[in-house]
Motif scaffolding. Structure first.
Motif, PDB file in Angstrom:
ATOM      1  N   ARG A 185       0.840  -1.192   0.000  1.00  0.00           N
ATOM      2  CA  ARG A 185       0.000   0.000   0.000  1.00  0.00           C
ATOM      3  C   ARG A 185       0.880   1.248   0.000  1.00  0.00           C
ATOM      4  O   ARG A 185       1.800   1.349   0.807  1.00  0.00           O
ATOM      5  CB  ARG A 185      -0.879  -0.020   1.257  1.00  0.00           C
ATOM      6  N   SER A 187       0.732   4.698   1.148  1.00  0.00           N
ATOM      7  CA  SER A 187      -0.121   5.443   2.066  1.00  0.00           C
ATOM      8  C   SER A 187       0.151   6.936   1.942  1.00  0.00           C
ATOM      9  O   SER A 187       1.283   7.391   2.143  1.00  0.00           O
ATOM     10  CB  SER A 187       0.124   4.971   3.502  1.00  0.00           C
ATOM     11  N   HIS A 218       0.557  -2.369  -6.226  1.00  0.00           N
ATOM     12  CA  HIS A 218       0.246  -1.697  -4.973  1.00  0.00           C
ATOM     13  C   HIS A 218      -1.012  -0.862  -5.120  1.00  0.00           C
ATOM     14  O   HIS A 218      -1.450  -0.550  -6.235  1.00  0.00           O
ATOM     15  CB  HIS A 218       1.415  -0.805  -4.526  1.00  0.00           C
ATOM     16  N   ASP A 219      -1.590  -0.525  -3.981  1.00  0.00           N
ATOM     17  CA  ASP A 219      -2.768   0.328  -3.941  1.00  0.00           C
ATOM     18  C   ASP A 219      -2.397   1.673  -3.324  1.00  0.00           C
ATOM     19  O   ASP A 219      -1.586   1.732  -2.399  1.00  0.00           O
ATOM     20  CB  ASP A 219      -3.867  -0.321  -3.083  1.00  0.00           C
ATOM     21  N   ARG A 220      -3.028   2.711  -3.822  1.00  0.00           N
ATOM     22  CA  ARG A 220      -2.859   4.047  -3.242  1.00  0.00           C
ATOM     23  C   ARG A 220      -4.014   4.281  -2.271  1.00  0.00           C
ATOM     24  O   ARG A 220      -5.184   4.155  -2.652  1.00  0.00           O
ATOM     25  CB  ARG A 220      -2.853   5.117  -4.334  1.00  0.00           C
ATOM     26  N   VAL A 221      -3.681   4.603  -1.027  1.00  0.00           N
ATOM     27  CA  VAL A 221      -4.721   4.814  -0.010  1.00  0.00           C
ATOM     28  C   VAL A 221      -4.476   6.144   0.683  1.00  0.00           C
ATOM     29  O   VAL A 221      -3.395   6.376   1.236  1.00  0.00           O
ATOM     30  CB  VAL A 221      -4.709   3.659   1.028  1.00  0.00           C
ATOM     31  N   GLU A 222      -5.468   6.997   0.668  1.00  0.00           N
ATOM     32  CA  GLU A 222      -5.335   8.301   1.313  1.00  0.00           C
ATOM     33  C   GLU A 222      -5.697   8.208   2.798  1.00  0.00           C
ATOM     34  O   GLU A 222      -6.517   7.383   3.204  1.00  0.00           O
ATOM     35  CB  GLU A 222      -6.236   9.326   0.614  1.00  0.00           C
ATOM     36  N   GLU A 224      -3.565   7.474   5.303  1.00  0.00           N
ATOM     37  CA  GLU A 224      -2.795   6.483   6.065  1.00  0.00           C
ATOM     38  C   GLU A 224      -1.309   6.842   6.141  1.00  0.00           C
ATOM     39  O   GLU A 224      -0.508   6.051   6.629  1.00  0.00           O
ATOM     40  CB  GLU A 224      -2.952   5.095   5.444  1.00  0.00           C
ATOM     41  N   GLN A 235       1.096  -4.978   3.972  1.00  0.00           N
ATOM     42  CA  GLN A 235      -0.085  -5.422   4.702  1.00  0.00           C
ATOM     43  C   GLN A 235      -0.105  -6.951   4.844  1.00  0.00           C
ATOM     44  O   GLN A 235       0.280  -7.679   3.920  1.00  0.00           O
ATOM     45  CB  GLN A 235      -1.352  -4.966   3.982  1.00  0.00           C
ATOM     46  N   THR A 245      -0.914  -3.559   9.212  1.00  0.00           N
ATOM     47  CA  THR A 245       0.395  -3.235   8.656  1.00  0.00           C
ATOM     48  C   THR A 245       1.468  -3.893   9.503  1.00  0.00           C
ATOM     49  O   THR A 245       1.449  -3.794  10.723  1.00  0.00           O
ATOM     50  CB  THR A 245       0.618  -1.709   8.653  1.00  0.00           C
TER      51      THR A 245
END
Length: 408
Positions: A185, A187, A218-222, A224, A235, A245
Motif C-alpha cells: 500500500r 499510504s 500496490h494500492d494508493r490509499v489516502e 494512512e 499489509q 500493517t
C-alpha cells in the motif's frame, strides 16, 4: 477472544508464550519463557540480516524531553497517541512514541561527509503509544512496543535505491519466516489537519516512493500516511481475514529540516540528507502474533521454543536421555527432557506434538547410542545414531529450512 483456532490470543496463552495481568495493565503483555525464546531468536535473526545489509546498531533511551518531540513534530501532530508528560525537576519528559527523533540526534552528534552515505542506523528499541483500551488485544495492539526500526541518512539521489533495498530485506525476511504479504500500500495524506503542511515536500517524497515501487503491484490509499511523509505499508492478514500493517518504508524530508541535519558534499558545502525510515518486521509483538497464527504454533525449526524433546521410556533410560539433552544444548539446539514422571509415553508424545523432533529412548536405543525419532508431521524415520539426529536438527535450524527430514 477470537474464534479462530489459530487466533494468537488463545494459542499464545495455551502454548505459554505470553499472558497479561490487570496489575500490569491493559495492552502490556509479559513474555513467558517459551515466548521469550521466540522473541530472542527473531530479534537476533533481524540483527544478523541487517548487519549483513550494512546497518549499524545503536541503543537509545525510551524517554525524551517534550522539547525533542516539539522539534520533530510529534507533539503537534501525534500528541493524542502519546502518554502524558512527566515532571522531572524543572523539565517535562515523555515516553517516546517513535525512535526517529533519537536517531536524528545520533546522526547530528557527529559531522558527516557524502562519502559516508548512506548511513544506516538500526535499533530494536522500546516505545510507548497511548492506544485506546477498546482496540487493545493480545500482541497485535499494545501500549509498550519493541520496534524493529532503522533510519537511513542518504543523499536525495540515493533515496530510491535505499527504499528498494529495504523492500528486498522485507521480502527476504517474509520468506525466512513463512509470512505472506497480502498487499503493498502506498499510504498518502488525507484531508485531516494532522499532516505537515508542505505540499512540495509531499509531492517530492511520493514521487520517490512511486519510483521505488516501480514493478510492484500496490494500492494508493489516502489518510494512512505518517504525519511527516508518505509511506509504503506491507499489509498482512490474520486467519479471520483482518488486515494490518507489519512492515513500512518511508521517505522523510521533514525531520532532517527540523533537526537541521546536514552532510558535507563533494563541493565542500553543507547539504540536507534524506531520512528513509524502514521496519523489516515491524513490532516484535505483532510479528510474533502473525507467526503464531501463520504456523498455528508449529514454528519452523529455527524459531521453535523447543526444537527437540527427549523421551526416555522408563526410569532406566533417564540418565542416557539427560546426556542426549546435554549434547543437544552443547550444539546450540534447544532441547527438553520429558521423563516418566510427566506421564505415560503416549501422553508425553501428545504433549510435545508441536515440537519438531521427538527422540524416544528405550532399552535398545540406550544400549546402541541411538534414538527412535518421531517428527512433528507424523513421520517416524526410525532409530538413528544420536550424533546424526543432532547434526540434522542443527542443519535445519542453521539454514532455516522447512523440511524436517530431508533425504540424506
Amino acid at each position: 477472544m477470537g474464534g479462530h483456532p489459530y487466533d494468537h490470543r488463545r494459542l499464545g496463552r495455551e502454548l505459554d508464550l505470553f499472558d497479561t495481568d490487570p496489575l500490569m495493565g491493559a495492552g502490556l503483555p509479559y513474555w513467558l519463557p517459551d515466548g521469550a525464546v521466540v522473541r530472542h531468536v527473531l530479534e537476533e535473526y533481524v540483527r544478523r540480516v541487517e548487519r549483513a545489509a550494512g546497518y549499524r546498531h545503536v541503543y537509545s533511551p525510551v524517554l525524551g524531553k517534550r522539547e525533542l518531540y516539539e522539534i520533530s513534530g510529534h507533539w503537534d501532530h501525534y500528541r493524542d497517541d502519546m502518554f502524558p508528560p512527566m515532571r522531572l525537576g524543572g523539565e517535562e519528559v515523555v515516553l517516546r512514541p517513535s525512535l526517529c527523533p533519537h536517531h536524528a540526534l545520533i546522526y547530528r552528534s557527529r559531522s558527516h561527509s557524502y562519502r559516508e552515505l548512506p548511513l544506516r542506523v538500526a535499533e530494536l528499541g522500546g516505545m510507548c503509544r497511548s492506544e485506546p483500551s477498546g482496540v487493545l488485544g493480545g500482541l497485535t495492539r499494545v501500549r509498550s512496543i519493541q520496534l524493529n526500526d532503522a533510519h537511513i541518512f542518504c543523499t536525495p539521489e540515493q533515496a530510491v535505491a535505499e527504499a528498494r533495498g529495504a523492500l528486498d530485506l522485507i521480502r527476504r525476511a517474509y520468506d525466512d519466516l513463512g509470512i505472506r504479504a497480502a498487499r503493498y500500500r502506498l499510504s498518502l495524506p488525507g484531508d485531516s489537519g494532522k499532516y505537515v503542511a508542505d505540499p512540495a515536500l509531499w509531492r517530492r517524497a511520493t514521487a520517490l516512493l512511486e519510483e521505488a515501487l516501480d514493478g510492484v503491484d500496490h494500492d494508493r490509499v489516502e489518510g494512512e500516511a505518517a504525519f511527516y511523509g508518505p509511506k509504503i505499508d506491507v499489509q498482512i492478514t490474520d486467519p479471520a481475514g483482518r488486515e494490518s500493517t507489519l512492515s513500512t518504508v518511508q521517505i522523510d524530508f521533514h525531520q532532517p529540516e527540523r533537526f537541521d541535519l546536514h552532510y558535507t558534499g563533494p563541493d565542500g558545502n553543507r547539504h540536507r540528507p534524506v531520512m528513509v525510515h524502514r521496519s523489516v518486521i515491524g513490532s516484535v509483538e505483532r510479528a510474533v502474533a502473525q507467526l503464531v497464527e501463520t504456523h498455528g504454533g508449529a514454528f519452523p525449526v529455527w524459531l521453535a521454543p523447543v526444537q527437540l524433546v527427549v523421551l526416555p521410556v522408563g526410569e532406566a533410560q533417564e540418565e542416557r536421555a539427560v546426556e542426549v539433552v546435554r549434547r543437544a544444548e552443547a550444539r546450540g539446539i534447544r532441547a527438553d527432557l520429558s521423563g516418566p514422571g510427566d506421564g505415560t509415553l503416549a501422553a508425553r508424545v501428545r504433549a510435545a506434538r508441536l515440537v519438531p523432533y521427538q527422540a524416544v529412548i528405550g532399552e535398545l536405543e540406550a544400549g546402541a547410542g541411538r534414538a527412535a525419532v518421531r517428527l512433528r508431521d507424523g513421520r517416524r524415520p526410525g532409530a538413528v545414531p544420536v550424533g546424526e539426529l543432532l547434526e540434522r536438527i542443527g542443519a535445519r535450524a542453521g539454514d532455516r529450512g522447512a523440511e524436517l527430514w530431508a533425504a540424506a
